[in-house]
Enzyme design. Structure first.
Site, short mmCIF file in Angstrom:
data_model
loop_
_atom_site.label_atom_id
_atom_site.label_comp_id
_atom_site.label_asym_id
_atom_site.label_seq_id
_atom_site.Cartn_x
_atom_site.Cartn_y
_atom_site.Cartn_z
N GLY A 165 0.82 -1.22 0.00
CA GLY A 165 0.00 0.00 0.00
C GLY A 165 0.85 1.26 0.00
N ILE A 166 2.03 1.18 -0.59
CA ILE A 166 2.95 2.34 -0.59
C ILE A 166 2.40 3.50 -1.42
N THR A 167 1.49 3.21 -2.36
CA THR A 167 0.92 4.28 -3.19
C THR A 167 -0.22 5.02 -2.47
N LEU A 197 -2.67 -8.33 -3.58
CA LEU A 197 -3.09 -8.98 -2.33
C LEU A 197 -3.96 -10.20 -2.60
N SER A 203 -7.82 -0.78 12.76
CA SER A 203 -8.60 0.45 12.60
C SER A 203 -9.59 0.65 13.74
N GLU A 243 -12.41 1.58 13.23
CA GLU A 243 -13.68 1.07 12.69
C GLU A 243 -14.01 -0.29 13.33
N TYR A 275 -16.07 -3.75 5.98
CA TYR A 275 -14.69 -3.29 6.16
C TYR A 275 -14.25 -3.52 7.61
N ASN A 297 -9.03 7.72 12.70
CA ASN A 297 -8.97 8.41 11.40
C ASN A 297 -7.79 9.38 11.33
N ARG A 338 -11.46 15.02 2.83
CA ARG A 338 -10.92 15.52 1.55
C ARG A 338 -12.06 15.94 0.62
N LYS A 339 -13.19 15.22 0.72
CA LYS A 339 -14.35 15.62 -0.09
C LYS A 339 -14.75 17.04 0.28
N ARG A 384 -24.93 5.66 5.41
CA ARG A 384 -24.58 4.24 5.39
C ARG A 384 -25.66 3.38 6.03
P1 NAP Z 1 -5.45 4.23 0.95
O1 NAP Z 1 -4.94 5.61 0.72
O2 NAP Z 1 -6.80 3.83 0.47
O3 NAP Z 1 -4.36 3.21 0.36
C1 NAP Z 1 -4.67 1.85 0.19
C2 NAP Z 1 -3.49 1.17 -0.49
O4 NAP Z 1 -3.80 -0.24 -0.64
C3 NAP Z 1 -3.17 1.70 -1.89
O5 NAP Z 1 -1.77 1.75 -2.04
C4 NAP Z 1 -3.75 0.62 -2.79
O6 NAP Z 1 -3.09 0.50 -4.04
C5 NAP Z 1 -3.47 -0.62 -1.96
N1 NAP Z 1 -4.29 -1.76 -2.38
C6 NAP Z 1 -5.64 -1.86 -2.35
N2 NAP Z 1 -6.02 -3.06 -2.84
C7 NAP Z 1 -4.89 -3.72 -3.17
C8 NAP Z 1 -4.63 -5.01 -3.74
N3 NAP Z 1 -5.61 -5.85 -4.06
N4 NAP Z 1 -3.34 -5.37 -3.95
C9 NAP Z 1 -2.32 -4.54 -3.66
N5 NAP Z 1 -2.51 -3.30 -3.13
C10 NAP Z 1 -3.78 -2.91 -2.89
O7 NAP Z 1 -5.44 3.91 2.53
P2 NAP Z 1 -4.68 4.67 3.73
O8 NAP Z 1 -5.55 5.76 4.24
O9 NAP Z 1 -3.29 4.96 3.32
O10 NAP Z 1 -4.70 3.53 4.84
C11 NAP Z 1 -3.64 2.56 4.93
C12 NAP Z 1 -4.15 1.37 5.73
O11 NAP Z 1 -4.52 1.79 7.03
C13 NAP Z 1 -5.36 0.67 5.16
O12 NAP Z 1 -5.26 -0.71 5.44
C14 NAP Z 1 -6.53 1.26 5.94
O13 NAP Z 1 -7.62 0.34 5.95
C15 NAP Z 1 -5.88 1.43 7.28
N6 NAP Z 1 -6.41 2.50 8.12
C16 NAP Z 1 -6.51 3.76 7.64
C17 NAP Z 1 -6.95 4.78 8.49
C18 NAP Z 1 -7.07 6.21 8.00
O14 NAP Z 1 -7.77 6.99 8.65
N7 NAP Z 1 -6.39 6.58 6.92
C19 NAP Z 1 -7.31 4.49 9.82
C20 NAP Z 1 -7.18 3.17 10.27
C21 NAP Z 1 -6.72 2.19 9.43
P3 NAP Z 1 -3.60 1.32 -5.36
O15 NAP Z 1 -2.90 2.65 -5.29
O16 NAP Z 1 -3.10 0.46 -6.48
O17 NAP Z 1 -5.09 1.41 -5.26
N1 GDD Z 2 -17.02 9.40 2.79
C1 GDD Z 2 -18.07 10.14 3.18
N2 GDD Z 2 -18.76 10.87 2.24
N3 GDD Z 2 -18.41 10.14 4.48
C2 GDD Z 2 -19.46 10.91 4.85
C3 GDD Z 2 -20.19 11.69 3.94
C4 GDD Z 2 -19.83 11.65 2.57
O1 GDD Z 2 -20.41 12.30 1.71
N4 GDD Z 2 -21.14 12.36 4.63
C5 GDD Z 2 -21.02 12.03 5.91
N5 GDD Z 2 -20.01 11.15 6.06
C6 GDD Z 2 -19.60 10.50 7.33
C7 GDD Z 2 -19.57 8.98 7.25
O2 GDD Z 2 -20.88 8.43 7.35
C8 GDD Z 2 -18.67 8.67 8.45
O3 GDD Z 2 -19.45 8.67 9.63
C9 GDD Z 2 -17.71 9.87 8.52
O4 GDD Z 2 -18.27 10.86 7.64
C10 GDD Z 2 -16.30 9.55 8.07
O5 GDD Z 2 -16.35 8.88 6.83
P1 GDD Z 2 -15.00 8.58 5.99
O6 GDD Z 2 -14.21 9.81 5.83
O7 GDD Z 2 -15.41 7.85 4.76
O8 GDD Z 2 -14.13 7.66 6.97
P2 GDD Z 2 -14.53 6.41 7.87
O9 GDD Z 2 -14.51 6.87 9.30
O10 GDD Z 2 -15.72 5.72 7.39
O11 GDD Z 2 -13.28 5.44 7.62
C11 GDD Z 2 -11.94 5.93 7.65
O12 GDD Z 2 -11.44 5.81 8.96
C12 GDD Z 2 -11.31 4.46 9.44
C13 GDD Z 2 -10.76 4.55 10.86
O13 GDD Z 2 -11.80 4.81 11.76
C14 GDD Z 2 -11.13 5.14 6.64
O14 GDD Z 2 -9.85 5.73 6.50
C15 GDD Z 2 -10.94 3.70 7.08
O15 GDD Z 2 -10.03 3.03 6.19
C16 GDD Z 2 -10.37 3.70 8.50
O16 GDD Z 2 -10.16 2.40 8.97
#
Ligand code: NAP
Ligand code: GDD
Length: 336
Positions: free
Chosen positions: A9-11, A62, A128, A130, A152, A181, A194-195, A281
């Site tokens: 997931g380096i990208t 993966l 996570s 989550e 998820y 998050n 980001r949205k 959701r």
């Molecule tokens: P992200 O920006 O969505 O990155 C996901 C990465 O996984 C991308 O590099 C993607 O590659 C790769 N990937 C997805 N499916 C794959 C497959 N089948 N084979 C190989 N690579 C694959 O996620 P992130 O925010 O950096 O999060 C990193 C990790 O932490 C994830 O496991 C996420 O669930 C977890 N996490 C994130 C948060 C958060 O708030 N950011 C919080 C808790 C846990 P492509 O570029 O090719 O799509």
């Molecule tokens: N994406 C999104 N889009 N979320 C929305 C929107 C919308 O238009 N409107 C409201 N939300 C609310 C979602 O219902 C959720 O409660 C909250 O915003 C955050 O949504 P996301 O930013 O999509 O993140 P997430 O909390 O569901 O998941 C992220 O955090 C997890 C850790 O708690 C992701 O990065 C997961 O990969 C990560 O594990």
């Protein structure tokens, strides 16, 4: 001799920040990427474009044990950070089967290949908040019971248990970071922060007129990704493998994020935000707030970026990017 780290997931958002951090620490950094990414580097390597001459990339998926086995067989990795996943919760309700398959089997394949080939390699699993889902305790910590609310979340609970099982059954150094998050200017556009910030920028520049969102009352503990990748590295430097919550200890609603983000651009969110049911959701995680005292105490980790700083950085960065695209000079020097 520098240490060798493999990042899956380096990208992605975290992978790019972690690669920078490990390079700064003198690591030899390897990344696992999908073959399609190698075929279209311009579009798919956006977050690591500045690192391409410093990291070593390997094609694998993966979904394929053979491809993972092949990469791990070629280098004697000291540390493996398993970040790759289908990480968008909303998508997991649309296609739970793919999410489960990629996230659960992908983690299992990584662990099984390491056990077979590199049992001494230290393994980090991206757990996570989550996993806490319908929270059983406030704030959430390592001992809080898990109650996931999405495919998820369920996939991450399975990965968490797999990781612990490899630690207990085979004595491998396997840890899970339970990260709340975390965001930043490299966050994917589908995630709510980001949205919001990208749409604020487009509205400010006259390129959009509204922002359609789902549940504004959901609360999250939002930190900065650059802070959180430091915790991942620290977990793998400990004398004993263990799991850690990483969080800021503050919670804010999506509404508060909107309020601050629009205000940063001199706008009132109430004039632009519209509720759209399609972004709600089937099962929501209403409240997340983490207690990171174990990580603070044992890892010496601290977050540095506050909530208002995070929102400001993201809005300014998006204003700059959108202004560059639109050729508007006024915002070109703002943001990072
Ligand atoms: P992200 O920006 O969505 O990155 C996901 C990465 O996984 C991308 O590099 C993607 O590659 C790769 N990937 C997805 N499916 C794959 C497959 N089948 N084979 C190989 N690579 C694959 O996620 P992130 O925010 O950096 O999060 C990193 C990790 O932490 C994830 O496991 C996420 O669930 C977890 N996490 C994130 C948060 C958060 O708030 N950011 C919080 C808790 C846990 P492509 O570029 O090719 O799509
Ligand atoms: N994406 C999104 N889009 N979320 C929305 C929107 C919308 O238009 N409107 C409201 N939300 C609310 C979602 O219902 C959720 O409660 C909250 O915003 C955050 O949504 P996301 O930013 O999509 O993140 P997430 O909390 O569901 O998941 C992220 O955090 C997890 C850790 O708690 C992701 O990065 C997961 O990969 C990560 O594990």
């Amino acid at each position: 001799m520098s240490k060798k780290a493999l990042i899956t997931g380096i990208t992605g958002q975290d992978g790019s920040y972690l690669a920078e951090h490990l390079l700064d620490l003198g690591y030899e950094v390897h990344g696992l990427v999908r073959r399609v990414a190698l075929e279209d580097p311009e579009r798919r390597f956006g977050r690591i474009a500045h690192l391409l001459d410093k990291v070593i990339l390997h094609a694998a998926n993966l979904d394929s044990y053979a491809s993972i086995f092949h990469v791990i067989s070629r280098h004697d990795f000291d540390e493996c950070y398993h970040l790759a996943a289908q990480s968008f919760v909303a998508e997991s309700f649309i296609d739970g089967f793919s999410t489960m398959s990629t996230n659960i089997n992908g983690t299992h394949y990584m662990l099984a290949a390491l056990r077979e080939l590199r049992p001494g390699c230290r393994f980090y699993f991206a757990g996570s908040s989550e996993m806490f889902g319908r929270v059983q305790e406030v704030p959430q910590k390592e001992t809080t019971p898990l109650h996931p609310r999405s495919p998820y979340g369920i996939s991450k609970v399975a990965g968490f248990h797999l990781t612990r099982n490899y630690r207990e059954a085979y004595g491998m150094f396997c840890v899970s970071g339970i990260l709340f998050n975390h965001e930043g200017p490299r966050r994917g556009f589908e995630f709510v922060t980001r949205k919001i910030t990208s749409t604020v920028a487009r509205i400010k520049l006259g390129l959009a007129s509204e922002l359609r969102l789902g549940n504004l009352e959901a609360r999250r503990d939002w930190g900065h990704a650059a802070d959180y990748v430091r915790a991942m590295h620290l977990m793998l430097q400990q004398p004993v493998a263990d799991d850690y919550v990483v969080a800021t200890g503050e919670t804010h609603s999506v509404r508060e994020f909107c309020e601050l983000a629009f205000a940063e651009a001199g706008l009132d969110y109430r004039d632009y935000v519209k509720i759209d049911e399609q972004f709600c959701r089937p099962a929501e995680v209403d409240l997340l707030i983490g207690d990171a005292s174990k990580a603070i105490r044992e890892l010496g980790w601290q977050h540095t970026c506050t909530f208002p700083e995070l929102v400001r950085e993201m809005v300014r960065a998006d204003l700059k990017t959108e202004a560059e695209r639109a050729g508007v000079r006024e915002y070109l020097s703002a943001g990072s």
